[in-house]
Design an enzyme around this catalytic site. Sequence first.
Site, PDB file in Angstrom:
ATOM      1  N   MET A 123      21.555  49.282 -93.599  1.00 38.39           N
ATOM      2  CA  MET A 123      21.620  48.861 -94.791  1.00 38.39           C
ATOM      3  C   MET A 123      22.942  48.632 -95.366  1.00 38.39           C
ATOM      4  O   MET A 123      23.187  47.501 -96.226  1.00 38.39           O
ATOM      5  CB  MET A 123      20.724  49.779 -95.801  1.00 38.39           C
ATOM      6  CG  MET A 123      19.082  49.716 -95.613  1.00 38.39           C
ATOM      7  SD  MET A 123      18.440  48.171 -95.196  1.00 38.39           S
ATOM      8  CE  MET A 123      18.485  47.252 -96.431  1.00 38.39           C
ATOM      9  N   ASP A 129      30.289  32.159-104.941  1.00 36.86           N
ATOM     10  CA  ASP A 129      30.630  32.103-106.345  1.00 36.86           C
ATOM     11  C   ASP A 129      32.100  31.586-106.374  1.00 36.86           C
ATOM     12  O   ASP A 129      32.445  30.868-107.329  1.00 36.86           O
ATOM     13  CB  ASP A 129      30.643  33.792-107.053  1.00 36.86           C
ATOM     14  CG  ASP A 129      31.314  33.575-108.304  1.00 36.86           C
ATOM     15  OD1 ASP A 129      30.798  32.670-109.016  1.00 36.86           O
ATOM     16  OD2 ASP A 129      32.244  34.305-108.704  1.00 36.86           O
TER      17      ASP A 129
END
Length: 144
Positions: free
Chosen positions: A97, A112
């Site tokens: 993870m 971004d």
Amino acid sequence: MVDVSGKAVTARRAEARGRVLLSPAAVAALRDGTVPKGDALAVARIAGIQAAKRTPELVPLAHPVAVHAVEVDLTVADDGVDLRAEVRTADRTGIEMEALTAVSVGALALIDMVKAVDKHARITDVRVTAKSGGRSGDWVEESR
């Protein structure tokens, strides 16, 4: 949350990969160093490293794991950027993870940074590509 207290501490490693598909203009800006917000690749790399360390805050049932090493690599390709993260630990549970989070947040940071040049950037193919350590042993993604 799964109880891992009875599991042995072992050295563990996970690798994840993903892609950010970009327009030719965004790829050119990355290659030329002309992204308006600055060094997009460096920002994405640091974002990925930071994210790996904060995975239990972002993924509700992920165990807090001692992250001992994180590498995030970004490679500019003709159609976008390939991301690769490798995370290592010595702990009681896997670190997949953390590797996935590193790639995902690195990709978000890259978008971004380039959104002024490419409003249609797209994250794709995020996956675990290798893991080692633990009860289930080693695994490597088969070539596609």
